[in-house]
Write an enzyme that holds these catalytic residues in place. Structure first.
Site, PDB file in Angstrom:
ATOM      1  N   ASP A  62       9.398   3.047   1.968  1.00  0.00           N
ATOM      2  CA  ASP A  62       8.204   3.826   2.300  1.00  0.00           C
ATOM      3  C   ASP A  62       7.966   3.678   3.799  1.00  0.00           C
ATOM      4  O   ASP A  62       7.419   2.675   4.257  1.00  0.00           O
ATOM      5  CB  ASP A  62       7.001   3.326   1.489  1.00  0.00           C
ATOM      6  CG  ASP A  62       5.729   4.127   1.796  1.00  0.00           C
ATOM      7  OD1 ASP A  62       5.713   4.863   2.800  1.00  0.00           O
ATOM      8  OD2 ASP A  62       4.746   3.998   1.031  1.00  0.00           O
ATOM      9  N   PHE A  73       0.858  -1.190   0.000  1.00  0.00           N
ATOM     10  CA  PHE A  73       0.000   0.000   0.000  1.00  0.00           C
ATOM     11  C   PHE A  73       0.886   1.228   0.000  1.00  0.00           C
ATOM     12  O   PHE A  73       1.635   1.473   0.946  1.00  0.00           O
ATOM     13  CB  PHE A  73      -0.955   0.058   1.191  1.00  0.00           C
ATOM     14  CG  PHE A  73      -1.830   1.281   1.126  1.00  0.00           C
ATOM     15  CD1 PHE A  73      -3.009   1.274   0.385  1.00  0.00           C
ATOM     16  CD2 PHE A  73      -1.453   2.472   1.732  1.00  0.00           C
ATOM     17  CE1 PHE A  73      -3.789   2.413   0.266  1.00  0.00           C
ATOM     18  CE2 PHE A  73      -2.226   3.626   1.620  1.00  0.00           C
ATOM     19  CZ  PHE A  73      -3.404   3.594   0.888  1.00  0.00           C
ATOM     20  N   LYS A 100       2.550  11.119   7.046  1.00  0.00           N
ATOM     21  CA  LYS A 100       1.753  10.892   8.247  1.00  0.00           C
ATOM     22  C   LYS A 100       2.274  11.639   9.479  1.00  0.00           C
ATOM     23  O   LYS A 100       2.040  12.824   9.602  1.00  0.00           O
ATOM     24  CB  LYS A 100       1.591   9.391   8.480  1.00  0.00           C
ATOM     25  CG  LYS A 100       0.743   8.757   7.359  1.00  0.00           C
ATOM     26  CD  LYS A 100       0.049   7.486   7.716  1.00  0.00           C
ATOM     27  CE  LYS A 100      -1.005   7.143   6.673  1.00  0.00           C
ATOM     28  NZ  LYS A 100      -0.691   6.012   5.807  1.00  0.00           N
TER      29      LYS A 100
HETATM   30  C1  LIG Z   1      -0.867   6.112   4.307  1.00  0.00           C
HETATM   31  C2  LIG Z   1       0.223   5.585   3.452  1.00  0.00           C
HETATM   32  C3  LIG Z   1       0.525   6.164   2.208  1.00  0.00           C
HETATM   33  C4  LIG Z   1      -0.310   7.251   1.602  1.00  0.00           C
HETATM   34  O1  LIG Z   1      -0.358   8.404   2.372  1.00  0.00           O
HETATM   35  P1  LIG Z   1      -1.525   9.486   2.107  1.00  0.00           P
HETATM   36  O2  LIG Z   1      -1.139  10.647   2.955  1.00  0.00           O
HETATM   37  O3  LIG Z   1      -2.819   8.856   2.521  1.00  0.00           O
HETATM   38  O4  LIG Z   1      -1.503   9.786   0.647  1.00  0.00           O
HETATM   39  C5  LIG Z   1       1.608   5.660   1.518  1.00  0.00           C
HETATM   40  N1  LIG Z   1       2.352   4.652   1.993  1.00  0.00           N
HETATM   41  C6  LIG Z   1       2.093   4.073   3.176  1.00  0.00           C
HETATM   42  C7  LIG Z   1       2.970   2.967   3.666  1.00  0.00           C
HETATM   43  C8  LIG Z   1       1.014   4.498   3.939  1.00  0.00           C
HETATM   44  O5  LIG Z   1       0.726   3.899   5.097  1.00  0.00           O
END
Ligand SMILES: *Cc1c(COP(=O)(O)O)cnc(C)c1O
Length: 397
Positions: free
Chosen positions: A225, A140, A254
């Site tokens: 990520d 994700f 985040k």
């Molecule tokens: C939440 C998340 C995203 C996307 O972030 P948004 O601010 O919702 O666009 C990307 N990668 C990971 C691992 C995430 O948990």
């Protein structure tokens, strides 16, 4: 308006792209939120790690207030006095040279993908339009058209084609499959050090080390990520630290915004992020004064190590207790630090609904996984109380 009236408005006028629990929050402080009826709940989700430092942490609120009285937005057409310190401090936290600030996580992932391709063509020497990037099953990384192009979740992908080419996907945790997928045109390997959305999947021990080795051997960028796993969530500043692995590129988001603003960034060395020249990428709001001010405070808070330490010690306690849950209800518990995916034998939605009735906010991910990610400021007493509620709910369902 009461809960029902407010929920009716959301139902009627917002697109149904979420399935929220039937609660309407009015206020929050620390690990606790209060709904419009005045009922309090312990937040065991932390907005998917965006609220790592708790709701409205006084230091973060104060940083925003101070900045609100000075300057909030200038665009990148002009420099401002929060920008230089922010990029320098974030680069230092990550042990890298440079930062490219964006807003949402998905934008930062897009930025990292563009970075890898541009680096691949201009530095690595990949022939035009031949670059590939390897990703993992269950990934994700956000919701843009390019990012869902390499999602393996039908809900995230279906009806959004045609998709962006240039991606390959291999099973998460399978180093041999990765080795076979990487070739001379692989510019990057995009990995969540722990897969959050997939259900807090921790890769087999040694996997991150293997990814690092393969990337180094083939001259591909290892892109971590850490949007959900980073900034204290797993007991270290970055989740890759559990294997002492240093990726070429960090993607952050985040918690970087302190639960107040969307703030994201790509962090890497000069030989990578140096590929960008004026006009080749950008964002109107990326690196704005308000965002920089709050992120600088987040970085200062992480420098003390206090939050990472809380996540380590309380996380050990959390996992010890989760490990004792009755095996007729719980198939597996995964995670690290104050982060857990509880794999149930039945559906997770009724469990999160019953927890809500008992004053605990947690959310299912997919059908059978309950994700627990309390703010790192949660007290052990509150955490124990929430786990008592979980035990009680599991015997009910
Ligand atoms: C939440 C998340 C995203 C996307 O972030 P948004 O601010 O919702 O666009 C990307 N990668 C990971 C691992 C995430 O948990």
């Amino acid at each position: 308006m009461n809960t029902q009236e407010l929920r009716a408005l959301s139902e009627e006028h917002s697109a149904h792209n979420y399935h929220p629990l039937p609660i309407v929050i009015a206020e929050a402080e620390g690990a606790w939120v209060t709904d419009v009826e005045g009922k309090r709940y312990l937040d065991m989700l932390s907005a998917y790690s965006a609220v790592n430092f708790g709701h409205r942490h006084p230091r973060l609120v104060e940083a925003v207030r101070r900045q609100l009285d000075r300057v909030t937005l200038v665009s990148r057409a002009f420099d401002h006095d929060q920008f230089g310190p922010f990029v320098a401090e974030l680069a230092e936290l990550a042990g890298k040279d440079m930062v490219l600030p964006m807003n949402s996580g998905a934008e930062a992932v897009e930025t990292a993908l563009k970075t890898a391709r541009k680096w691949g063509y201009e530095i690595k020497g990949v022939p035009a339009d031949q670059a590939n990037i390897v990703t993992f099953e269950g990934n994700f990384h956000g919701r843009t058209t390019t990012i869902v192009s390499f999602s393996t979740d039908p809900d995230a992908r279906n009806s959004y084609g045609p998709f962006t080419p240039g991606f390959r996907t291999v099973p998460y945790g399978d180093a041999e499959a990765l080795r076979a997928a990487v070739d001379e045109n692989t510019v990057g390997v995009l990995i969540e050090p722990i897969q959050g959305e997939a259900g807090v999947n921790v890769p087999p021990s040694g996997f991150l080390t293997a990814v690092r080795e393969i990337c180094t051997a083939r001259g591909s960028l290892m892109i971590a990520d850490e949007i959900q796993s980073g900034l204290g969530r797993t007991g270290t500043t970055f989740a890759v630290e559990h294997e002492n692995v240093v990726p070429d590129v960090y993607i952050l988001g985040k918690a970087l915004g302190g639960g107040i603003l969307p703030v994201s960034a790509v962090v890497a060395d000069r030989d990578v992020l140096g590929v960008f020249k004026p006009g080749q990428h950008g964002s109107t709001f990326g690196g704005n004064p308000l965002a920089c001010a709050v992120a600088r405070e987040v970085i200062a808070m992480l420098r003390t190590g206090e939050f990472q330490e809380r996540s380590r010690t309380l996380g050990a306690h959390l996992h010890a207790r989760l490990g004792k849950l009755p095996s007729d209800h719980v198939r597996e518990v995964r995670g690290r630090g104050l982060w857990a995916g509880v794999e149930l034998n039945g559906k997770a939605r009724p469990v999160s609904e019953k927890l809500m009735e008992r004053g605990v906010l947690a959310k299912e991910t997919h059908e059978t996984t309950l994700r627990l990610a309390p703010p790192l400021v949660v007290s052990q007493e509150d955490l124990d109380w929430a786990l008592d509620q979980l035990e009680a709910v599991l015997t009910e369902v």
